[in-house]
Design an enzyme around this catalytic site. Structure first.
Site, PDB file in Angstrom:
ATOM      1  CG  LEU A 103      -1.643   1.242   1.636  1.00 40.94           C
ATOM      2  CD1 LEU A 103      -2.718   1.565   0.587  1.00 40.94           C
ATOM      3  CD2 LEU A 103      -2.322   1.101   3.010  1.00 40.94           C
ATOM      4  CD  GLU A 117       2.013   4.959  -4.227  1.00 38.35           C
ATOM      5  OE1 GLU A 117       2.116   6.179  -4.503  1.00 38.35           O
ATOM      6  OE2 GLU A 117       1.273   4.176  -4.826  1.00 38.35           O
ATOM      7  NE  ARG A 135      25.683  -6.479  37.726  1.00 36.89           N
ATOM      8  CZ  ARG A 135      26.964  -6.262  37.506  1.00 36.89           C
ATOM      9  NH1 ARG A 135      27.792  -7.287  37.304  1.00 36.89           N
ATOM     10  NH2 ARG A 135      27.430  -5.042  37.462  1.00 36.89           N
ATOM     11  CD  GLU A 140       0.115  -4.733   9.870  1.00 38.28           C
ATOM     12  OE1 GLU A 140      -1.055  -4.736  10.291  1.00 38.28           O
ATOM     13  OE2 GLU A 140       0.719  -5.772   9.522  1.00 38.28           O
TER      14      GLU A 140
HETATM   15  N1  COS Z   1     -13.290  -0.401   7.076  1.00 40.65           N
HETATM   16  C1  COS Z   1     -14.048  -0.093   6.004  1.00 40.65           C
HETATM   17  N2  COS Z   1     -14.023   1.120   5.421  1.00 40.65           N
HETATM   18  C2  COS Z   1     -13.176   2.033   5.922  1.00 40.65           C
HETATM   19  C3  COS Z   1     -12.348   1.780   7.031  1.00 40.65           C
HETATM   20  C4  COS Z   1     -12.438   0.489   7.617  1.00 40.65           C
HETATM   21  N3  COS Z   1     -11.707   0.169   8.670  1.00 40.65           N
HETATM   22  N4  COS Z   1     -11.629   2.874   7.309  1.00 40.65           N
HETATM   23  C5  COS Z   1     -11.984   3.804   6.414  1.00 40.65           C
HETATM   24  N5  COS Z   1     -12.924   3.290   5.585  1.00 40.65           N
HETATM   25  C6  COS Z   1     -13.608   3.976   4.498  1.00 40.65           C
HETATM   26  C7  COS Z   1     -14.423   5.146   5.088  1.00 40.65           C
HETATM   27  O1  COS Z   1     -15.715   4.722   5.470  1.00 40.65           O
HETATM   28  C8  COS Z   1     -14.467   6.100   3.947  1.00 40.65           C
HETATM   29  O2  COS Z   1     -15.441   5.684   3.000  1.00 40.65           O
HETATM   30  P1  COS Z   1     -16.549   6.721   2.450  1.00 40.65           P
HETATM   31  O3  COS Z   1     -15.744   7.802   1.786  1.00 40.65           O
HETATM   32  O4  COS Z   1     -17.333   5.872   1.524  1.00 40.65           O
HETATM   33  O5  COS Z   1     -17.266   7.199   3.659  1.00 40.65           O
HETATM   34  C9  COS Z   1     -13.133   5.898   3.277  1.00 40.65           C
HETATM   35  O6  COS Z   1     -12.669   4.612   3.638  1.00 40.65           O
HETATM   36  C10 COS Z   1     -12.112   6.932   3.688  1.00 40.65           C
HETATM   37  O7  COS Z   1     -11.956   6.911   5.076  1.00 40.65           O
HETATM   38  P2  COS Z   1     -11.357   8.147   5.854  1.00 40.65           P
HETATM   39  O8  COS Z   1     -12.121   9.367   5.480  1.00 40.65           O
HETATM   40  O9  COS Z   1     -11.257   7.782   7.283  1.00 40.65           O
HETATM   41  O10 COS Z   1      -9.896   8.228   5.168  1.00 40.65           O
HETATM   42  P3  COS Z   1      -8.677   9.186   5.477  1.00 40.65           P
HETATM   43  O11 COS Z   1      -8.017   9.486   4.207  1.00 40.65           O
HETATM   44  O12 COS Z   1      -9.099  10.316   6.365  1.00 40.65           O
HETATM   45  O13 COS Z   1      -7.611   8.324   6.316  1.00 40.65           O
HETATM   46  C11 COS Z   1      -6.600   6.700   7.671  1.00 40.65           C
HETATM   47  C12 COS Z   1      -7.832   7.176   6.915  1.00 40.65           C
HETATM   48  C13 COS Z   1      -5.639   7.817   8.080  1.00 40.65           C
HETATM   49  C14 COS Z   1      -7.110   6.036   8.918  1.00 40.65           C
HETATM   50  C15 COS Z   1      -5.906   5.730   6.721  1.00 40.65           C
HETATM   51  O14 COS Z   1      -5.366   6.418   5.651  1.00 40.65           O
HETATM   52  C16 COS Z   1      -4.832   4.917   7.415  1.00 40.65           C
HETATM   53  O15 COS Z   1      -5.136   3.920   8.068  1.00 40.65           O
HETATM   54  N6  COS Z   1      -3.552   5.294   7.241  1.00 40.65           N
HETATM   55  C17 COS Z   1      -2.457   4.509   7.718  1.00 40.65           C
HETATM   56  C18 COS Z   1      -2.112   3.508   6.682  1.00 40.65           C
HETATM   57  C19 COS Z   1      -1.305   2.407   7.208  1.00 40.65           C
HETATM   58  O16 COS Z   1      -1.647   1.763   8.182  1.00 40.65           O
HETATM   59  N7  COS Z   1      -0.198   2.167   6.519  1.00 40.65           N
HETATM   60  C20 COS Z   1       0.635   1.070   6.801  1.00 40.65           C
HETATM   61  C21 COS Z   1       0.642   0.214   5.586  1.00 40.65           C
HETATM   62  S1  COS Z   1       0.838  -1.457   5.858  1.00 40.65           S
HETATM   63  S2  COS Z   1       2.558  -1.648   6.750  1.00 40.65           S
END
Ligand code: COS
Length: 388
Positions: free
Chosen positions: A124, A126, A267, A363
């Site tokens: 995911l 970048e 120790r 994560e």
């Molecule tokens: N399950 C289902 N849908 C989800 C969800 C979940 N857990 N979390 C978010 N969504 C959906 C929301 O409902 C929303 O949908 P709608 O637009 O249809 O309402 C959409 O996804 C966007 O959600 P949100 O507005 O919360 O997105 P943001 O861009 O504000 O950011 C975060 C969300 C910051 C929480 C997300 O980008 C995130 O988790 N970032 C960290 C990523 C990460 O963990 N990276 C590590 C990679 S793997 S090592």
């Protein structure tokens, strides 16, 4: 503490413990020092059947779930965070297929992952889209019965070593988050290569590498779910796997506590074992209490995932947040208890401290976990408000 695990769950925990103590312990320092990918250990894990603990039996797994996965991760992490994340990251790559794959996709990819014949990875992140996951730039353009995938993914655990990758890319940039899609991509396909390998503070034997896609043709049947579902695939996957990072943190904390206890009993200073001093006793008591509290939360969050509970996003984030902060505190204290020795590579606690740090980062950073928790709390409160 008694967690009333089933006989099967205890068997998985004991098996992982045995592999960790007999096979990983003797080589962990060397793996860390050499930054060497633990292929030999992964083959042993494959032979032990532990790779598919969370995968249903029809796809050659053991038929457990997130809790069983956490039990295995915790035991491996007690001994080596680097091996544990290699094992856990394959689950991170497999979970989206489990959750969103068609029967054909599951039959094609999961048995090899369950048997440990192949590793998986999840792509995911970048360079400019870490916490801000919705701003990914990798793009997949439809062309006949393929998608043409281009772009780079960074900091991918198991990058270069895994055979099966779940990659999130934009299929329609204008739609923002709803224009992302998830694809299963295989190592060896034309246009898919590997870039920079990261040199890390901890979890050094694991691979963290850049993926490079240059007009890589991905067959349409490798789309996961449907077009536009990519962000949901990613978020739902993380909801299922964040307890696993919590389990990793609990294992590292327990490993550091065990080392601290053993050391403080042998120790001697001022003519007595240092475990007889209250200053050390209170540190040990806090370390043990915090580790047990983290374990309780991780197991509860894992059960929530398995029960498909509505608030699993929140509880998974809580488990990851609390356990990783605990691991950091506990490992810092372990180094303090072992003092000069703890700061050297002669003892494993300095490695545990280095390994613990990343559990607060990957994560989703712990700042992002707090955002997820708060967003769900507020949503729940609004829902209750409506009912009133
Ligand atoms: N399950 C289902 N849908 C989800 C969800 C979940 N857990 N979390 C978010 N969504 C959906 C929301 O409902 C929303 O949908 P709608 O637009 O249809 O309402 C959409 O996804 C966007 O959600 P949100 O507005 O919360 O997105 P943001 O861009 O504000 O950011 C975060 C969300 C910051 C929480 C997300 O980008 C995130 O988790 N970032 C960290 C990523 C990460 O963990 N990276 C590590 C990679 S793997 S090592």
């Amino acid at each position: 503490m008694e967690y009333f695990l089933t006989e099967e769950q205890e068997m998985i925990r004991d098996l992982a413990r045995r592999v960790a103590e007999e096979e990983i312990l003797p080589v962990r320092a060397e793996l860390d020092e050499q930054e060497e990918f633990p292929w030999d250990i992964m083959r042993i894990l494959a032979g032990s059947d532990l790779c598919g603990v969370y995968i249903p039996e029809e796809y050659e797994g053991l038929g457990g779930g997130c809790l069983e996965f956490c039990l295995a991760i915790e035991e491996l992490s007690k001994v080596c965070g680097g091996v544990a994340v290699t094992y856990a990251a394959s689950g991170l790559g497999a979970y989206p297929i489990l959750l969103f794959g068609t029967d054909a996709q599951k039959h094609k990819y999961l048995p090899d992952i369950a048997a440990g014949r192949k590793l998986a990875a999840f792509a995911l992140t970048e360079a400019n889209a870490g916490s801000d996951a919705s701003h990914i730039q990798a793009a997949a353009v439809k062309d006949g019965d393929c998608y043409v995938l281009s772009g780079n993914k960074h900091w991918i655990t198991n990058g270069g070593e895994a055979d099966t990758y779940v990659v999130i890319a934009m299929t329609n940039k204008e739609k923002g988050i709803r224009g992302a899609s998830a694809f299963i991509v295989e190592k060896g396909w034309e246009g898919f290569s590997f870039g920079k390998k990261e040199r890390k503070m901890g979890i050094r034997c694991s691979s963290t590498r850049e993926l490079v896609f240059q007009n890589c043709r991905v067959p349409r049947e490798n789309l996961l779910g449907r077009e536009g579902l990519g962000f949901v695939v990613a978020m739902k996957t993380l909801d299922c796997t964040r307890p696993g990072i919590g389990a990793q943190a609990v294992g590292i904390a327990q490993g550091a506590l065990d080392e601290s206890l053993a050391y403080s009993r042998q120790r001697k200073q001022f003519g007595k074992p240092i475990s007889s001093f209250q200053a050390i006793q209170h540190m040990l008591a806090d370390m043990a209490t915090q580790t047990e509290a983290a374990r309780t939360l991780v197991y509860a969050a894992a059960k929530n995932v398995d029960a498909k509970a509505k608030d699993a996003a929140k509880t998974s984030a809580m488990a990851k947040l609390f356990a990783s902060d605990t691991a950091m505190r506990v490992t810092v204290d372990a180094v303090q208890i072992l003092a000069g020795y703890g700061y050297t590579r002669e003892y494993p606690v300095e490695k545990m401290m280095r390994d613990a740090k990343v559990t607060q980062i990957y994560e989703g950073t712990n700042q992002i976990q707090r955002n997820v928790i708060a967003a769900q709390l507020i949503k729940e409160a609004a829902g209750k408000g409506k009912k009133r």
